[in-house]
Scaffold this motif. Structure first.
Motif, PDB file in Angstrom:
ATOM      1  N   MET A  52       0.686  -1.035  -0.153  1.00  0.00           N
ATOM      2  CA  MET A  52       0.090  -0.060   0.204  1.00  0.00           C
ATOM      3  C   MET A  52       0.977   1.207   0.123  1.00  0.00           C
ATOM      4  O   MET A  52       0.307   2.232  -0.493  1.00  0.00           O
ATOM      5  CB  MET A  52      -1.051  -0.052   1.073  1.00  0.00           C
ATOM      6  CG  MET A  52      -1.923  -0.992   1.242  1.00  0.00           C
ATOM      7  SD  MET A  52      -2.825  -1.107   2.770  1.00  0.00           S
ATOM      8  CE  MET A  52      -3.703   0.363   2.962  1.00  0.00           C
ATOM      9  N   GLY A  53       1.867   1.340   0.795  1.00  0.00           N
ATOM     10  CA  GLY A  53       2.951   2.389   0.791  1.00  0.00           C
ATOM     11  C   GLY A  53       4.089   2.071   1.703  1.00  0.00           C
ATOM     12  O   GLY A  53       4.223   1.034   2.335  1.00  0.00           O
ATOM     13  N   TYR A  54       4.507   3.152   1.988  1.00  0.00           N
ATOM     14  CA  TYR A  54       5.864   3.199   2.852  1.00  0.00           C
ATOM     15  C   TYR A  54       6.061   4.367   3.736  1.00  0.00           C
ATOM     16  O   TYR A  54       5.665   5.285   3.215  1.00  0.00           O
ATOM     17  CB  TYR A  54       7.191   3.081   1.902  1.00  0.00           C
ATOM     18  CG  TYR A  54       7.368   2.187   0.795  1.00  0.00           C
ATOM     19  CD1 TYR A  54       7.715   0.947   0.920  1.00  0.00           C
ATOM     20  CD2 TYR A  54       6.770   2.339  -0.629  1.00  0.00           C
ATOM     21  CE1 TYR A  54       7.787  -0.215   0.086  1.00  0.00           C
ATOM     22  CE2 TYR A  54       6.726   1.438  -1.376  1.00  0.00           C
ATOM     23  CZ  TYR A  54       7.179   0.117  -1.195  1.00  0.00           C
ATOM     24  OH  TYR A  54       7.239  -0.743  -2.308  1.00  0.00           O
ATOM     25  N   ILE A  55       6.607   4.131   4.829  1.00  0.00           N
ATOM     26  CA  ILE A  55       6.948   5.078   5.940  1.00  0.00           C
ATOM     27  C   ILE A  55       8.486   5.208   5.979  1.00  0.00           C
ATOM     28  O   ILE A  55       8.874   4.160   6.382  1.00  0.00           O
ATOM     29  CB  ILE A  55       6.203   5.097   7.129  1.00  0.00           C
ATOM     30  CG1 ILE A  55       4.571   5.039   6.749  1.00  0.00           C
ATOM     31  CG2 ILE A  55       6.523   5.990   8.230  1.00  0.00           C
ATOM     32  CD1 ILE A  55       3.569   4.925   8.064  1.00  0.00           C
ATOM     33  N   ASP A  56       8.974   6.098   5.747  1.00  0.00           N
ATOM     34  CA  ASP A  56      10.571   6.519   5.732  1.00  0.00           C
ATOM     35  C   ASP A  56      10.772   7.200   7.149  1.00  0.00           C
ATOM     36  O   ASP A  56       9.996   8.184   7.513  1.00  0.00           O
ATOM     37  CB  ASP A  56      11.080   7.042   4.867  1.00  0.00           C
ATOM     38  CG  ASP A  56      10.942   6.184   3.746  1.00  0.00           C
ATOM     39  OD1 ASP A  56      11.173   5.009   3.485  1.00  0.00           O
ATOM     40  OD2 ASP A  56      11.069   6.697   2.391  1.00  0.00           O
ATOM     41  N   THR A  57      11.689   6.934   8.046  1.00  0.00           N
ATOM     42  CA  THR A  57      11.887   7.461   9.491  1.00  0.00           C
ATOM     43  C   THR A  57      13.360   8.092   9.255  1.00  0.00           C
ATOM     44  O   THR A  57      14.056   7.303   9.075  1.00  0.00           O
ATOM     45  CB  THR A  57      11.521   6.673  10.490  1.00  0.00           C
ATOM     46  OG1 THR A  57      10.279   6.106  10.599  1.00  0.00           O
ATOM     47  CG2 THR A  57      11.937   7.650  11.845  1.00  0.00           C
ATOM     48  N   ASP A  58      13.562   9.151   9.414  1.00  0.00           N
ATOM     49  CA  ASP A  58      14.887   9.677   9.387  1.00  0.00           C
ATOM     50  C   ASP A  58      15.585   9.869  10.837  1.00  0.00           C
ATOM     51  O   ASP A  58      14.943   9.586  12.056  1.00  0.00           O
ATOM     52  CB  ASP A  58      15.315  11.112   8.562  1.00  0.00           C
ATOM     53  CG  ASP A  58      14.509  12.288   9.246  1.00  0.00           C
ATOM     54  OD1 ASP A  58      13.963  12.207  10.503  1.00  0.00           O
ATOM     55  OD2 ASP A  58      14.386  13.198   8.918  1.00  0.00           O
ATOM     56  N   ALA A  59      16.798  10.075  10.899  1.00  0.00           N
ATOM     57  CA  ALA A  59      17.808   9.979  12.189  1.00  0.00           C
ATOM     58  C   ALA A  59      17.060  10.886  13.305  1.00  0.00           C
ATOM     59  O   ALA A  59      16.982  10.720  14.440  1.00  0.00           O
ATOM     60  CB  ALA A  59      19.097  10.417  11.890  1.00  0.00           C
ATOM     61  N   SER A  60      16.225  11.823  12.642  1.00  0.00           N
ATOM     62  CA  SER A  60      15.451  12.978  13.761  1.00  0.00           C
ATOM     63  C   SER A  60      14.477  12.525  14.268  1.00  0.00           C
ATOM     64  O   SER A  60      13.726  13.202  15.077  1.00  0.00           O
ATOM     65  CB  SER A  60      15.742  14.454  13.298  1.00  0.00           C
ATOM     66  OG  SER A  60      14.625  14.262  12.081  1.00  0.00           O
ATOM     67  N   GLY A  61      13.764  11.373  13.495  1.00  0.00           N
ATOM     68  CA  GLY A  61      12.471  11.012  13.895  1.00  0.00           C
ATOM     69  C   GLY A  61      11.382  11.441  13.024  1.00  0.00           C
ATOM     70  O   GLY A  61      10.153  10.904  12.976  1.00  0.00           O
ATOM     71  N   ALA A  62      11.622  12.338  12.244  1.00  0.00           N
ATOM     72  CA  ALA A  62      10.629  12.849  11.312  1.00  0.00           C
ATOM     73  C   ALA A  62      10.236  11.899  10.122  1.00  0.00           C
ATOM     74  O   ALA A  62      11.199  10.906   9.763  1.00  0.00           O
ATOM     75  CB  ALA A  62      11.204  13.957  10.359  1.00  0.00           C
ATOM     76  N   GLN A  63       9.135  11.699   9.883  1.00  0.00           N
ATOM     77  CA  GLN A  63       8.577  10.523   9.155  1.00  0.00           C
ATOM     78  C   GLN A  63       7.865  11.057   7.754  1.00  0.00           C
ATOM     79  O   GLN A  63       7.233  12.193   7.494  1.00  0.00           O
ATOM     80  CB  GLN A  63       7.685   9.467   9.829  1.00  0.00           C
ATOM     81  CG  GLN A  63       8.250   8.968  10.661  1.00  0.00           C
ATOM     82  CD  GLN A  63       7.039   8.164  11.609  1.00  0.00           C
ATOM     83  OE1 GLN A  63       6.087   8.308  11.687  1.00  0.00           O
ATOM     84  NE2 GLN A  63       7.701   6.735  11.727  1.00  0.00           N
ATOM     85  N   THR A  64       8.230  10.237   6.644  1.00  0.00           N
ATOM     86  CA  THR A  64       7.643  10.428   5.075  1.00  0.00           C
ATOM     87  C   THR A  64       7.023   9.437   4.721  1.00  0.00           C
ATOM     88  O   THR A  64       7.264   8.269   4.849  1.00  0.00           O
ATOM     89  CB  THR A  64       8.678  10.898   4.010  1.00  0.00           C
ATOM     90  OG1 THR A  64       9.550  12.001   4.670  1.00  0.00           O
ATOM     91  CG2 THR A  64       8.288  11.270   2.772  1.00  0.00           C
ATOM     92  N   ALA A  65       5.654   9.633   4.323  1.00  0.00           N
ATOM     93  CA  ALA A  65       4.955   8.468   3.838  1.00  0.00           C
ATOM     94  C   ALA A  65       4.804   8.595   2.152  1.00  0.00           C
ATOM     95  O   ALA A  65       4.693   9.771   1.622  1.00  0.00           O
ATOM     96  CB  ALA A  65       3.186   8.830   4.031  1.00  0.00           C
ATOM     97  N   ALA A 102      -3.507   4.634   3.601  1.00  0.00           N
ATOM     98  CA  ALA A 102      -4.773   3.807   3.518  1.00  0.00           C
ATOM     99  C   ALA A 102      -5.837   4.634   2.683  1.00  0.00           C
ATOM    100  O   ALA A 102      -6.348   3.772   1.566  1.00  0.00           O
ATOM    101  CB  ALA A 102      -5.351   3.616   4.939  1.00  0.00           C
ATOM    102  N   ARG A 103      -5.859   5.728   2.645  1.00  0.00           N
ATOM    103  CA  ARG A 103      -6.707   6.725   1.751  1.00  0.00           C
ATOM    104  C   ARG A 103      -6.522   6.444   0.312  1.00  0.00           C
ATOM    105  O   ARG A 103      -7.254   6.385  -0.590  1.00  0.00           O
ATOM    106  CB  ARG A 103      -7.049   7.992   2.527  1.00  0.00           C
ATOM    107  CG  ARG A 103      -7.834   8.637   1.602  1.00  0.00           C
ATOM    108  CD  ARG A 103      -8.063  10.241   2.198  1.00  0.00           C
ATOM    109  NE  ARG A 103      -8.999  10.074   3.160  1.00  0.00           N
ATOM    110  CZ  ARG A 103      -9.365  11.026   4.000  1.00  0.00           C
ATOM    111  NH1 ARG A 103      -8.882  12.320   3.544  1.00  0.00           N
ATOM    112  NH2 ARG A 103     -10.199  10.770   4.995  1.00  0.00           N
ATOM    113  N   ALA A 104      -4.832   6.666   0.309  1.00  0.00           N
ATOM    114  CA  ALA A 104      -4.535   6.934  -1.234  1.00  0.00           C
ATOM    115  C   ALA A 104      -4.377   5.287  -2.000  1.00  0.00           C
ATOM    116  O   ALA A 104      -4.723   5.262  -3.151  1.00  0.00           O
ATOM    117  CB  ALA A 104      -2.935   7.102  -1.269  1.00  0.00           C
ATOM    118  N   ALA A 105      -4.418   4.455  -1.151  1.00  0.00           N
ATOM    119  CA  ALA A 105      -4.563   2.956  -1.702  1.00  0.00           C
ATOM    120  C   ALA A 105      -5.758   2.568  -2.158  1.00  0.00           C
ATOM    121  O   ALA A 105      -6.006   1.657  -2.964  1.00  0.00           O
ATOM    122  CB  ALA A 105      -3.940   2.025  -0.766  1.00  0.00           C
TER     123      ALA A 105
END
Length: 107
Positions: A52-65, A102-105
Motif C-alpha cells: 500500500m505504501g511506505y513510511i520512511d523515518t530519518d535520524a531525527s524521527g521525522a517521517q515521510t509517507a 490507506a486513503r491513497a490505496a
C-alpha cells in the motif's frame, strides 16, 4: 482532517484503522529496513499482501509517507506532533501517515 481510531488486531504486526466510513482496513507493518543513510523504511501491506505504501523515518524521527509508486503523500513532524499532506497542508495532530496511505490505496 482525517478522523482515525486505531486498535490492535489479533496479531501484533497489524494495525486496524477506521476512517470516516464504517469499513475498516487492516494494514500489515513489515519489519523496518535500514538504508545506508540511516533512514528506516516500513512497508505497509493490505490483507492480501499488496504493498500500500511506505513510511520512511530519518535520524531525527521525522517521517515521510509514500504510496506504492513512491509518490509523496505527507510528512509527520515529531517536534510539533503534526502531519501535513504532500502540499504542506495540515492534515491533523499526531501521526496520521498510515491513514494517508490507506486513503491513497483505496482511490
Amino acid at each position: 482532517m482525517l478522523s482515525k481510531a486505531a486498535e490492535e488486531c489479533s496479531f501484533a504486526t497489524h494495525l486496524r484503522i477506521r476512517c470516516a466510513d464504517p469499513q475498516s482496513i487492516c494494514i500489515l507493518f513489515q519489519p523496518t529496513e535500514r538504508t545506508e543513510n540511516s533512514m528506516s523504511r516500513e512497508t505497509l501491506r493490505d490483507a492480501h499482501s499488496h504493498v500500500m505504501g511506505y513510511i520512511d523515518t530519518d535520524a531525527s524521527g521525522a517521517q515521510t509517507a509514500r504510496d506504492s509508486h513512491m509518490h509523496l503523500l505527507g510528512r509527520y513532524d515529531p517536534q510539533r506532533d503534526v502531519t501535513r499532506d504532500a502540499h504542506a497542508r495540515l492534515t491533523g495532530s499526531g501521526n496520521q501517515l498510515a491513514a494517508l496511505i490507506a486513503r491513497a490505496a483505496h482511490r
